[in-house]
Design a protein around this motif. Sequence first.
Motif, PDB file in Angstrom:
ATOM      1  N   TYR A  66      11.394   8.138   0.250  1.00  0.00           N
ATOM      2  CA  TYR A  66      10.573   7.405   1.228  1.00  0.00           C
ATOM      3  C   TYR A  66       9.422   8.284   1.672  1.00  0.00           C
ATOM      4  O   TYR A  66       9.621   9.445   2.047  1.00  0.00           O
ATOM      5  N   ARG A  67       8.210   7.725   1.631  1.00  0.00           N
ATOM      6  CA  ARG A  67       7.016   8.438   2.054  1.00  0.00           C
ATOM      7  C   ARG A  67       6.198   7.543   2.979  1.00  0.00           C
ATOM      8  O   ARG A  67       6.015   6.351   2.702  1.00  0.00           O
ATOM      9  N   ARG A  68       5.698   8.145   4.075  1.00  0.00           N
ATOM     10  CA  ARG A  68       4.792   7.436   4.978  1.00  0.00           C
ATOM     11  C   ARG A  68       3.732   8.407   5.461  1.00  0.00           C
ATOM     12  O   ARG A  68       4.044   9.521   5.886  1.00  0.00           O
ATOM     13  N   ASP A  69       2.455   7.990   5.378  1.00  0.00           N
ATOM     14  CA  ASP A  69       1.367   8.882   5.778  1.00  0.00           C
ATOM     15  C   ASP A  69       1.103   8.780   7.272  1.00  0.00           C
ATOM     16  O   ASP A  69       1.752   8.008   7.989  1.00  0.00           O
ATOM     17  N   ALA A  70       0.128   9.578   7.734  1.00  0.00           N
ATOM     18  CA  ALA A  70      -0.160   9.642   9.171  1.00  0.00           C
ATOM     19  C   ALA A  70      -0.695   8.324   9.716  1.00  0.00           C
ATOM     20  O   ALA A  70      -0.598   8.062  10.925  1.00  0.00           O
ATOM     21  N   LYS A  71      -1.254   7.479   8.858  1.00  0.00           N
ATOM     22  CA  LYS A  71      -1.794   6.188   9.308  1.00  0.00           C
ATOM     23  C   LYS A  71      -0.756   5.074   9.270  1.00  0.00           C
ATOM     24  O   LYS A  71      -1.062   3.940   9.634  1.00  0.00           O
ATOM     25  N   GLY A  72       0.450   5.351   8.805  1.00  0.00           N
ATOM     26  CA  GLY A  72       1.506   4.349   8.798  1.00  0.00           C
ATOM     27  C   GLY A  72       1.736   3.665   7.466  1.00  0.00           C
ATOM     28  O   GLY A  72       2.632   2.830   7.353  1.00  0.00           O
TER      29      GLY A  72
END
Length: 817
Positions: A118-124
């Motif tokens: 699972y990956r999520r960036d700083a912008k969501g």
Amino acid sequence: MTSPWMRKLLIGAGVFVLLIAAVLTYLVATFDPNAYKGLAVDWMKTHRQRTLAINGPIKLAVFPRLAVQVSGVTLSEKNRPDDFLKLDEAALSVAVLPLLRQQVVVDSVRAKGLRVTYRRDAKGGSNLDDLVQSEPKTEQPDASDKSSNSPLRFDVSSIQLEDLQLSLRDEQGKLAGEISLASLSTGRLADGVESPVKLKARLGLTAPAVQGDLDGSTKLKLDLAKKGVTLSDMSLAWKGKLPGTESVDATLRGALAFDTANGTLRAEKIELAGDAGLGTLRLVKSSLTVEAFAYDPSNQALQLGKLRIKLGGTSSGHPMNLNLDWPELVVQRDSLTGSPLSGQLSLAGPTSIDASFKTAAPSGSFERIVVPNVESTLKGRSGPRNVEGSVRATLLLLPAKGALALEGLNTQLQLHEPSLQPLAITVQGAADASAQQAHWALKGQINGNPYTSEGKAILATTPMTLNVAARFDSLDLNRLLPPSATAPAASGPSSGGGAAADSPVDLSALRSLQGNFDLKIGQFAYQSYRLSDLVFAATLEGGMLRVSQLSGKGWGGSFVANAFADARASRLALAGNASGVNVNALLKDVAQKDILEGTGRVVVDVDSAGRSVNELKSRLQGKAALQLRDGAIKGVNLAKSLRQARATLGLKGGDDVQKANRTEKTDFSELSATFAIAEGVARNNDLDMKSPFLRLGGDGLLDIGKSRIDYTARATVTGTSKGQDGADLAALKGLTIPVHLTGPFDAMDWRIRWSAIAAQALKTEVGSKLEQQAKDRLRDKLGLPSAASAASGAASSQRLEDVAKDKLKDKLKGIFK
């Protein structure tokens, strides 16, 4: 007796059922779900841009339960070959008839060997977004079809999971690491049904730092309408690390209930007990117990029953105990009843503490719980030092905001250190804090010297952000810190034969904070530093400290500078100037060197990088300048040495080498020099020093990294004094005298090159004799008196000059005939 038409109807129904059963049997027998693998693979590739592979067979059952079993499944990331999901095997069975009534009744869920990334960036944005997005609707649902709006009924007979692993990196949630689920088993999961749950899991998170094993059981009940969860008969054991701890071995027992729709929390017979290590603090058989706790913000209700905290263990190997007791607190809107709280803290050993605290009964409302008359007394000792004092304040609890505050804070402390004068410190003001931030506005005195401080700490940022402003009339750190922390570095002579002892430079602390800092101090003292009107303004961000202003008065003058420090590259920089300063005092305080005296201006613009003091010195680069007056160069007395020149010139030996002597010095009325610094070496070629009898120039280098000098000074005698010493210097008037300085700063050698002086003197003497002989021959030709008789008075000299002119005219007449 059954009527004939009824009998015919039953026979017809039976035939219909048999026909349907036959058709379903045929479909199940002839249907091959593996033939549709390609369709699933193609759909995933076309609509989700992912690669799906099903390496094992697909098994399907239709009735009475819809069951599917798959194995060897992999799914890639979107538009990338990297694995998003890998599954060894999984099975799911669902009752068919409830689906027709918009109900989900799952018989069982089983999975084994699941790996998910699972990956999520700083912008969501996450790598799940494309999988959970819905397909465009081609038809709008019929508003009259109420069955389409009815909620699904969730019912699962059991869940069995083994060997599941989640790898996550959530930049928005500040989470990173791995979560492994060794096993999870449940009973029936349905709305309002209590189900036994057992689990074994391992957490390996790097952000936050959570590593360890979770093992235990509980009973789980779901309330789907309120989005609530109830955990009863909990027995959860944790063994591992938590943020701020080295090791935790603890067990949680009791019952918890969450209602996320209303934001309520209930707890009964909670007990958290176990051992933990926090730096030098070791907690053993410590516990926190709560008989009852309820928090209901919608009804503005709060209940706390029999809160007890018992912490036992050791601090740096010495016994430590903390007890806190709050029997009761009941809040219902504007009604509040409760009992006082009390507690004690004790620590034995070389550093001992004995403290107690108590309060009056609380008052107020749900919005604002007031705990008045909070009083604490403290007595402590650390070696020969001891402290005693008291703290008084009013404590405010703000449950709706999740915050607390201190009002009317009044702290009195007395510190006693045998090597220092007693310290009396007072603190007054107010402070508040929540999970996100804290504020304070304080004032007080340190031994009668007033100070104020106000600021804000933003706790929700990583790292924490501090915005601090402070004002001190006087701050003497030598009286606040132990003598070992304020002792200046040794400045004794260096042997020069080996490398000096090195000290590490660690700037990593700059990464633990960020913010703005504004400090003003009327009188400041630390070690040998004595400064006044000190101003310090700086910002800290990303491990980089930028000091926009560092100014004040010290060493008899004033200074202004700016500075920079970077923890990532271990880099330091300083640019500034000092005017009217006593350079001897400045060098003693800053560099522990006693080599120069004088008053004037010092300019520096330097930077360096390194992880130790010696490395910083050897990589120093930039420039510096000096403009001094009425001072001296210490270690050598050139005037004294040159007075011995006549006797030395008569010797046939070589140059004389002498050691620097701190009692000797060469005075000057003016001195100026500039330095170009590279790789820790400062080079100078424009030294200009003036004194009543000497003028000094020169060129050479100062190796700051190795603390050595290699410099050639050139002295010229410009004037002499009366008396015997003056006659000695007169013999050297007009000569350039080279002086070579070499060796360590603290024990340098200096050599006056007498052979060069002798050569100059001989040349000058021969030249003078030849000139005098030429003059005497000219006098003879002109028929003038000798030089001895010509020196007998001013009037006689004038007459001789007139006669010489007449004679010269007569001689020249014959040349142009």
